[in-house]
Design an enzyme around this catalytic site. Structure first.
Site, mmCIF file in Angstrom:
data_model
loop_
_atom_site.group_PDB
_atom_site.id
_atom_site.type_symbol
_atom_site.label_atom_id
_atom_site.label_comp_id
_atom_site.label_asym_id
_atom_site.label_seq_id
_atom_site.Cartn_x
_atom_site.Cartn_y
_atom_site.Cartn_z
ATOM 1 N N LYS A 196 -1.649 -0.787 -13.450
ATOM 2 C CA LYS A 196 -1.442 -0.939 -12.004
ATOM 3 C C LYS A 196 -1.747 0.364 -11.276
ATOM 4 C CE LYS A 196 -0.051 -2.993 -8.201
ATOM 5 N NZ LYS A 196 0.424 -1.962 -7.289
ATOM 6 N N GLU B 145 -8.330 1.006 -5.655
ATOM 7 C CA GLU B 145 -8.104 0.526 -4.289
ATOM 8 C C GLU B 145 -8.307 1.649 -3.274
ATOM 9 O OE1 GLU B 145 -3.974 -0.275 -2.214
ATOM 10 O OE2 GLU B 145 -4.416 -1.864 -3.650
#
Length: 292
Positions: A163, A170
């Protein structure tokens, strides 16, 4: 299956509802009593059947204290799931701490934000095979429909590590979109910037959900006149760059995106003040006075 959910904020509350929509029972607890199903952690645990599973969906600052508080309430064979954005290096510590009392631990990197209730949550999971199998009904309830959106990434820490890298990627994607938008806004040749991005939502190699969200943001405020150019940075961006240094992996795009956020957080640039001062000293170049 019945599970406890600690933390009913923007994501935790929606996750509780998505799990319930799949036919499972959720006992939720939050420090804000409005919407809580239990008055305390002890009350939450008392409402669960053994072996118990408790999902923590909390800010990183309070995860450790919450685990400390859960240990005397839980017993051998119970499972604690940390689904927040905890640092991956903490997971082995928490697994060992819980394991001393016979309590199992699973770390889950959770992506989906405020849209997860509708679209599902991408889950990146770390832990032992048997514990993952026990929790699979909940994972199946939370993940998007279809083949993708869930991965057992490895042992303790793997879920949060995955993550973390996801969020680093991102950063880079958002920075690239933002720089392209700024250039298009600046160019005299272009008059319909928003419609360019809207057209890119289909048939292009850069189409993505982030691009969709950009268009929605511009539909609400076409030139973003109501937003200040300040972007906070979360821990995952810094952790990604630090992990890259530790592993000797070059991540120039992610690093530049992180540093761009640092720049946005400055009202003025001390470094560029010094650059201007040096240019004046060696070349007599003009400087712009403070406040002018």
């Amino acid at each position: 299956m019945r599970i406890g959910m600690v933390g009913l904020g923007r994501m935790g509350g929606n996750m509780r509802q998505r799990i319930r929509n799949a036919g499972h029972e959720v006992v939720g607890y939050d420090r804000n009593p409005e919407g809580s199903d239990a008055g305390s952690l002890a009350d939450l645990v008392a409402q669960l059947d053994t072996p118990r599973s408790v999902w923590i969906m909390l800010p990183i600052e309070v995860v450790g204290d919450t685990i400390d508080a859960l240990i005397p309430l839980l017993g051998e064979g119970d499972i604690v799931i940390d689904g927040g954005n905890s640092k991956y290096t903490w997971d082995a510590v928490h697994a060992k701490q819980l394991g001393a009392s016979g309590i199992h631990f699973v770390d889950v990197g959770t992506s989906g934000g405020v849209w997860g209730l509708q679209n599902g949550y991408a889950l990146m999971v770390g832990g032992d095979d048997a514990d993952i199998a026990t929790c699979m009904p909940i994972f199946e309830a939370l993940k998007p429909e279809g083949e993708f959106g869930f991965v057992h990434a490895g042992g303790h820490g793997a879920g949060h590590f995955a993550k973390m890298v996801h969020n680093g990627i991102e950063y880079g994607l958002m920075q690239a979109y933002a720089e392209g938008w700024e250039l298009l806004e600046k160019a005299e040749e272009v008059t319909h910037v928003r419609e360019i991005f809207r057209s890119w939502r289909e048939g292009t190699v850069i189409r993505s959900w982030l691009l969709d969200l950009m268009v929605e943001a511009m539909d609400a405020d076409e030139h973003l006149d109501r937003i200040e150019g300040y972007a906070a940075d979360s821990g995952e961006g810094r952790w990604t760059v630090n992990a890259a240094v530790d592993n000797g992996v070059p991540v120039p795009t992610i690093s530049a995106a992180l540093f761009a956020r640092f720049v946005s957080q400055q009202a003025d640039s001390p470094a560029m003040k010094m650059v201007a001062a040096m240019r004046q000293q060696f070349g007599g170049h003009a400087v712009k006075a403070e406040g002018s």
